[in-house]
Design an enzyme around this catalytic site. Structure first.
Site, PDB file in Angstrom:
ATOM      1  N   ASP A 193       0.849  -1.180   0.000  1.00  0.00           N
ATOM      2  CA  ASP A 193       0.000   0.000   0.000  1.00  0.00           C
ATOM      3  C   ASP A 193       0.892   1.239   0.000  1.00  0.00           C
ATOM      4  OD1 ASP A 193      -2.655   1.354   0.415  1.00  0.00           O
ATOM      5  OD2 ASP A 193      -1.620   2.045   2.213  1.00  0.00           O
ATOM      6  N   GLU A 277      -1.174  -1.460  -6.187  1.00  0.00           N
ATOM      7  CA  GLU A 277      -2.354  -0.795  -6.724  1.00  0.00           C
ATOM      8  C   GLU A 277      -1.963   0.014  -7.951  1.00  0.00           C
ATOM      9  OE1 GLU A 277      -5.631   1.041  -3.850  1.00  0.00           O
ATOM     10  OE2 GLU A 277      -3.582   1.288  -3.133  1.00  0.00           O
ATOM     11  N   ASP A 358      -3.193   1.171   7.103  1.00  0.00           N
ATOM     12  CA  ASP A 358      -2.348   0.868   5.946  1.00  0.00           C
ATOM     13  C   ASP A 358      -2.046  -0.631   5.819  1.00  0.00           C
ATOM     14  OD1 ASP A 358      -2.333   3.577   5.473  1.00  0.00           O
ATOM     15  OD2 ASP A 358      -0.450   3.916   6.546  1.00  0.00           O
TER      16      ASP A 358
END
Ligand SMILES: [Zn+2]
Length: 407
Positions: A193, A277, A358
């Site tokens: 992340d 991501e 997170d």
């Protein structure tokens, strides 16, 4: 097992005055040709709905060189000019594939000053590098005075050479060579992340902070930028202030690059599957926060390094779709929270699990990546369904994009 890959080795060098002048001229011509070709392609499209490809721009270049006010293009090596047209072609390919914004004009002040030489335009002999147009014949030219901060692999011969100068005035040469990579096996899988407070958070719970001194450097950068803004345009003091900004910036960039290099090497060594991501869109949004700008730049660089190293070592890099609600799902039970403001650093789900924001996001990203790979992956998400909040199990194949979409 070993594998041969293309790898760039970048060094500083100290040009002679003549070399610096020749290279500066070349940078200017590269920028000019890139901008002319961009203009031609844009006009052809907006006025006549015509697509102009690389070959057509190459023919245009021949014509420009015969134009009276562009004869200076003949004074530099033609190879970097051709390469500029190829770079523009890549920029358009990325734009049409929706990976990048429409190509922008190169600005004299802000754009990277660089020139790329393919093998016909340089000579590499016994570790000495000479560039075309530095002298006639090339044998007479003085080789670049390169600072060999690390050795080239044994017997390596560059296939492409890129010369550049950064805003702080430092000169660099990057040599693209074949390199031998040892193939190893890894068993781990990790989700990552990206954040502001921490550079990256791993699904293992590990938090990667920014490089040491980054906060202090960032404060120095902000101060230098404020100082620059106060200086009168085109004054001597402004140039000094600009150089100061560039130097602090260069230091931040160098430290970050070093940091990310070590980190990506470790991640690739330890893990067979790495899930990140897709933040392409976020990075396209203009944001005036310095911290955000730096973190976006770090993320882009992180992804680039990860992509090529994963490719070298045969690792799976899975890119999860940008609409995946990584911070809103509970990684323990899969329940979804509707609101998750940015200031919430930890929270407790109805199932009783308390999450670090997170770490939870990184775990969700990992689970999503693994489910996509298990389902064969590559399924484009249905945008409308993505935000409906169905249970994660029901929409797992719709939600994510697997594989390495770039290149
Ligand atoms: Zn839960």
């Amino acid at each position: 097992m070993t594998r041969i890959v293309k790898r760039a080795f970048k060094y500083r060098f100290h040009p002679t005055d003549a070399q610096a002048a020749e290279l500066s001229r070349t940078f200017g011509c590269v920028r000019k040709v890139y901008n002319l070709a961009l203009q031609a392609r844009t006009e052809a499209w907006t006025l006549r709905q015509e697509r102009v490809n690389y070959n057509a721009t190459s023919a245009l270049l021949t014509r420009w060189k015969k134009t009276e006010d562009l004869t200076f293009l003949n004074d530099v090596s033609s190879v970097p000019l051709q390469q500029a047209l190829r770079h523009l072609q890549v920029a358009f390919t990325n734009f049409f594939a929706k990976r990048a914004k429409y190509p922008a004009f190169k600005s004299k002040k802000r754009s990277r000053r660089s020139a790329e030489y393919s093998s016909s335009a340089f000579r590499w002999r016994d570790g000495r590098l000479t560039l075309a147009k530095m002298a006639e014949p090339l044998d007479m030219a003085e080789p670049l005075d390169i600072v060999w901060s690390r050795p080239l692999p044994d017997g390596a011969t560059p296939s492409t050479v890129t010369v550049s100068q950064d805003a702080a005035g430092r000169w660099f040469v990057s040599l693209l060579c074949d390199d031998v990579i040892e193939q190893t096996q890894a068993t781990g899988a990790v989700g990552i992340d990206a954040g502001l407070e921490h550079l990256l958070t791993l699904s293992t719970g590990e938090k990667i902070t920014n490089p040491r001194h980054e906060r202090a450097d960032r404060e120095r950068l902000a101060k230098a930028q404020r100082n620059l803004a106060k200086k009168a345009k085109d004054s001597k003091n402004r140039e000094k202030a600009r150089l100061k900004v560039a130097r602090v910036h260069a230091r931040i960039t160098d430290r970050r690059h070093d940091h990310l290099h070590k980190l990506t090497t470790r991640l690739v060594r330890e893990n067979q599957t790495i899930v990140i991501e897709d933040l392409t869109v976020r990075t396209m949004v203009t944001n005036h926060s310095l911290a955000r700008a730096i973190s976006d730049a770090a993320w882009r660089q992180f992804r680039t390094l990860l992509e090529y190293k994963a490719g070298w070592h045969g690792r799976n890099l899975v890119v999860v779709d940008r609409w995946f609600p990584s911070s809103k799902l509970c990684s323990a039970c899969g329940a979804r929270t509707e609101r998750m403001p940015l200031n919430v650093r930890s929270w407790t789900c109805r199932c009783g699990t308390t999450h670090d924001r997170d770490v939870n996001a990184a775990r969700n990203i990992l689970a999503e990546g693994l489910s996509v790979t298990a389902c064969g992956g590559g399924v484009r998400p249905q945008r409308a369904n993505v935000r409906t909040g169905l249970s994660p199990a029901k929409q797992e194949t719709q939600r994510a994009t697997a594989g390495i979409p770039r290149r």
